[in-house]
Design an enzyme around this catalytic site. Structure first.
Site, mmCIF file in Angstrom:
data_model
loop_
_atom_site.group_PDB
_atom_site.id
_atom_site.type_symbol
_atom_site.label_atom_id
_atom_site.label_comp_id
_atom_site.label_asym_id
_atom_site.label_seq_id
_atom_site.Cartn_x
_atom_site.Cartn_y
_atom_site.Cartn_z
ATOM 1 N N ALA A 154 67.382 42.226 13.726
ATOM 2 C CA ALA A 154 68.718 41.665 13.481
ATOM 3 C C ALA A 154 69.137 41.874 12.029
ATOM 4 O O ALA A 154 70.288 42.210 11.754
ATOM 5 C CB ALA A 154 68.716 40.177 13.836
ATOM 6 N N HIS B 229 52.000 25.912 -7.906
ATOM 7 C CA HIS B 229 50.676 25.501 -7.440
ATOM 8 C C HIS B 229 50.703 24.045 -7.023
ATOM 9 O O HIS B 229 51.245 23.222 -7.751
ATOM 10 C CB HIS B 229 49.653 25.673 -8.561
ATOM 11 C CG HIS B 229 48.287 25.155 -8.160
ATOM 12 N ND1 HIS B 229 47.447 25.854 -7.336
ATOM 13 C CD2 HIS B 229 47.650 23.989 -8.449
ATOM 14 C CE1 HIS B 229 46.333 25.165 -7.153
ATOM 15 N NE2 HIS B 229 46.436 24.024 -7.807
#
Ligand code: NAI
Length: 472
Positions: free
Chosen positions: A320, A449
């Protein structure tokens, strides 16, 4: 014959209201063009009604089942999940309907006129629309063909909606089959195999080629193969299917060397073919190539005057997001603007089976086969904090870079991911590949993190010759 009022000529008439067609229409209308879309069913096309969206919604149901089944590991007592598939289907349909209403409203709000019916290009910018209320003829200064594709079938496995299903029927099942054979181990086959297995079906995949998920990096395929094996999905590669015989309540599929499997249903997922039936009257000048695709150049021009084609009806990756990009290219070309053609070799691919697969650019083997000297690093999700936290450590990130004349990693050629939410992480890999960035350049950027995306950052750092957690 009913005709549109004299003098009515749209700037662009688009045949087909799927991702290729509606992206063309929306982009064209944004640029101030008057646009008409001819759609025989509902705008949104295969992707919204019979493909990407409903498939991913049901895969999300499968993901909820896995989460609930694993809840006690987190101290959450939820019991063994039971699926009420009527509710699952209802939710899927609600999502599809909401998106359909949103898209229809958006198109209307942009001033796009939608004609309901089958559009046939009759040449000279004229499009005949055969709809429920008769035939209409509309005219466009430019015509874009975006008629899409339909599932391919194979002899001996004619879709009957009972024992033999294509993706169209699977997405509308009322009940889950207790056992299924999936013919074809490509993107659709693997997504259905994964979903049906997680929802409780016994699944067998039958793939003609020596490996499944052809086109994906071998290390990535290895991770999916191990996960499928652990979950009891039987994958037979390098096998032909010979036929099936039904016994009233199920059917037996014969394959390979005198092998067979008895199942409740067979899912045929052997690719999709372009849909051009009724699209072109004689003498339009549009060339339909051997396998049924409409021929185009890199500006999506068909070669016939003022006719473009985009999406699954042309021979480019049947995705798509590729269709969206092609629609933009076509409109820019129509406007006479500078066009950057789609770089098909580097588009992002996402397969939403469990574990998910996502990649952009060359695989390691394709790069080596092309004679490129490469440096390759990979980081398994097993060492990633977030993957440990969410309890999904199957997977890896692999980066393929060209080896420079100094022996160091140069241009990033391919990024390959398998594991948790990699379809949401491939974006930065896609940018790195398409920007022809080097690990030195990409390695300057931080990764949050703890996050799954650190695996990409770690792999890039390792390629600079100085890894933090993985050795270089
Ligand atoms: P595919 O071409 O990706 O895979 C079809 C598979 O069927 C191939 O591995 C092929 O070797 C195998 N096959 C062909 N004939 C066979 C036979 N007689 N017996 C056994 N195996 C046979 O096509 P698929 O999976 O149907 O998907 C169609 C298109 O839709 C593809 O272009 C795909 O990229 C796209 N798609 C993309 C998705 C995504 O990006 N998440 C999801 C679903 C589809």
């Amino acid at each position: 014959m009913v005709t549109t009022p004299e003098g009515t000529e749209f700037d662009v008439v688009v045949i087909g209201g799927g991702p290729g067609g509606y992206a063309t229409a929306l982009y064209g209308a944004s640029a101030g063009l008057s646009v008409a879309v001819v759609e025989k069913d509902k705008v949104g096309g295969t992707c919204l009604h019979r493909g990407c969206v409903p498939a991913k919604e049901l895969l999300e149901t499968a993901s909820v089942v896995r989460t609930v089944a694993g809840a006690k590991e987190f101290g959450v007592q939820a019991g063994q999940p039971a699926v009420d598939f009527t509710i699952s289907q209802g939710r899927k349909q609600k999502v599809v309907d909401q998106l359909h209403r949103g898209l229809s409203g958006l198109m209307k709000g942009r001033g796009i006129t939608t004609f309901v019916g089958t559009g046939t290009l009759s040449g000279g910018g004229r499009v005949e629309v055969s709809g429920p209320e008769g035939t209409d003829e509309i005219a466009g200064r430019h015509v874009v063909l975006a008629s899409g594709s339909v599932p391919r079938t194979i002899q001996g496995f004619e879709v009957d909606g009972k024992f033999v299903l294509s993706s169209d029927e699977v997405l509308c099942l009322d009940e889950l089959p207790a056992s299924v054979a999936v013919i074809g181990g490509g993107a659709i086959g693997c997504e259905f195999a994964s979903m049906l297995c997680d929802l409780g079906s016994q699944v067998t995949v039958l793939e003609l080629l020596p490996t499944f998920l052809t086109g994906c990096d071998a290390d990535v395929v290895g991770v999916v193969a191990r996960s499928f094996r652990k979950r009891g999905i039987a994958v037979h590669t390098g096998v032909s299917v010979h036929g099936h015989s039904s016994n009233g309540s199920g059917t037996t599929v014969s394959f390979g060397d005198n092998e067979s499997v008895s199942v409740d249903a067979v899912v045929v997922a052997v690719g999709r073919r372009p849909l051009t039936e009724g699209l072109l009257a004689d003498g339009t000048g549009v060339v339909v190539a051997e396998r049924g695709f409409v021929g185009v150049d890199e500006h999506m021009r068909t070669g016939a005057e003022r006719v473009w084609a985009v999406g699954d009806v042309v021979d480019t990756p049947q995705l798509a997001h590729v269709a969206f990009a092609e629609g933009i290219v076509a409109i820019k070309d129509i406007l006479g603007e500078a066009v950057v053609p789609v770089d098909y070799a580097r588009v992002p691919w996402c397969i939403y089976c469990h574990p998910e697969v996502a990649f952009a650019g060359l695989t390691e083997s394709a790069a080596r086969e092309a004679g490129i000297d490469v440096l390759v690093k990979q980081d398994p999700f097993g060492g990633n904090s977030r993957a440990r936290i969410i309890g999904e450590t199957d997977g890896l990130v692999k980066v393929v870079a060209e080896r420079g004349s100094d022996g160091r990693a140069g241009r990033i050629l391919g990024v390959h991911m398998v594991g948790p939410w990699v379809t949401e992480q491939i974006g930065q890999g896609y940018l790195a590949v398409n920007w022809e960035a080097t690990p030195e350049e990409v390695g300057q950027f931080l990764q949050p993190h703890p996050s799954l995306s650190e695996a990409f950052g770690e792999t890039i750092l390792a390629l600079t010759g100085r890894g933090l957690h993985i050795s270089s």
